[in-house]
Design an enzyme around this catalytic site. Structure first.
Site, PDB file in Angstrom:
ATOM      1  N   LYS A 172       0.801  -1.230   0.000  1.00 34.50           N
ATOM      2  CA  LYS A 172       0.000   0.000   0.000  1.00 34.50           C
ATOM      3  C   LYS A 172       0.832   1.278   0.000  1.00 34.50           C
ATOM      4  CE  LYS A 172      -4.393  -1.893   1.181  1.00 34.50           C
ATOM      5  NZ  LYS A 172      -5.419  -2.200   2.168  1.00 34.50           N
TER       6      LYS A 172
ATOM      7  N   ARG B 199      -3.953 -10.072   4.779  1.00 33.39           N
ATOM      8  CA  ARG B 199      -4.411 -10.108   3.379  1.00 33.39           C
ATOM      9  C   ARG B 199      -3.220  -9.722   2.498  1.00 33.39           C
ATOM     10  NH1 ARG B 199      -6.449  -6.635  -0.398  1.00 33.39           N
ATOM     11  NH2 ARG B 199      -8.101  -7.426  -1.731  1.00 33.39           N
TER      12      ARG B 199
END
Ligand code: HH2
Length: 285
Positions: free
Chosen positions: A224, A259
């Site tokens: 991210k 995840r």
């Protein structure tokens, strides 16, 4: 705190039990995912990627047909259904525990019909139809916190106390889900969803607090933007080292699920970490 405890979720296919942290492998059937990992354009490619991630150690595969990256445009329902249903059906038929990353009730219902066991809703089950679809199928749900909508969420995220506000939202939605008959929920603070770098770091630091709320907690930091901002790495595909640091930190703080795009790398990191942590490990050496 080192290795995590045992968690369980009741799913339509039976009870899933795992020792934390379990790995959730990401399969995006989208042309525009931020991470550079997905973009599988055919069902066959996506299915074989899902099977590979399972073989590498994922206990669950999260299939998504709509990118939620900052600035992403919504995908029409018919197109999202076309992208995900065949993938869900094939993975479920191969015995894979499948979650479907969708914000649309019709997609959730059809995916559950095709064998998905969980719905991963970045909208946090705010939609009553979403809760009803999960309840009717006996499926579990991943409740994620997001401030705003993907198209605008990174413009000016703002909180008085990000940890308290995210915690309050997740607990409220868990209760609303239980009242609607949803069998089990996982809570996710939603790293990068309407959060700046400081918000993301505060939420990661609070993993232990979230993990003490009585529900399994999932953390998704994989590749991210905040990792890019902290490290200067502009290419999401080159953010595995930062991802591993964030995820091992979250796991050490009690995250039940991670995840991830890179399952094999996480499995290796966790094998070493688990071995150091274990006093009675049989190494075979
Ligand atoms: N992050 C993304 C998508 N879905 N769901 C949950 N529960 N938690 C997350 O952190 C999360 C999520 C974004 O990552 P990715 O799927 O790689 O990208 P895209 O949405 O662009 O397909």
């Amino acid at each position: 705190m080192t290795r995590g405890g045992v968690h369980a979720l009741d799913l339509p296919s039976g009870r899933l039990e795992w020792r934390a942290p379990g790995l959730v492998g990401i399969v995006n059937v989208t042309p525009d995912s931020f991470s550079g990992a997905g973009g599988f354009s055919t069902t066959e490619q996506a299915v074989s990627a899902g099977l590979r991630l399972r073989d590498e150690g994922a206990i669950m595969i999260d299939v998504g047909g709509e990118s939620t990256r900052p600035g992403a445009e919504p995908v029409a329902e018919g197109e999202e259904l076309r992208r995900v249903l065949g993938v869900v059906e094939a993975l479920a038929a191969a015995g894979v525990v499948v979650s479907v990353d969708t914000r649309k009730q019709a997609v959730a219902a059809a995916a559950l019909d095709s064998g998905a066991a969980l719905i991963n809703d970045v909208g946090g089950l705010r939609d009553a139809g979403m809760r009803a679809a999960c309840a009717a199928a006996g499926a579990a749900a991943i409740i994620m916190h997001m401030q705003g909508e993907p198209s605008t969420m990174q413009e000016a995220p703002s909180y008085t106390d990000v940890v308290a506000e995210v915690e309050e939202f997740l607990l409220r939605q868990a209760r609303v889900a239980a009242a609607a008959g949803v069998r089990g929920v996982v809570l996710d603070p939603g790293i990068g969803f309407g959060k700046d770098v400081r918000h993301n770091l505060a939420l990661l630091r609070a993993t232990k607090r979230f993990a003490s709320l009585g529900y399994p907690v999932m953390v998704g930091a994989s590749r991210k933007g905040f990792i890019g901002r902290l490290s200067g790495e502009a290419d999401p595909r080159a953010r595995l080292p930062g991802t591993l640091a964030a995820h091992l930190w979250a796991a050490a703080s009690g995250a039940a699920l991670l995840r991830v795009h890179d399952v094999a790398a996480h499995a290796q990191a966790l094998a070493v970490w688990g071995a150091i942590d274990s006093e009675d490990l049989e190494t075979g050496e």
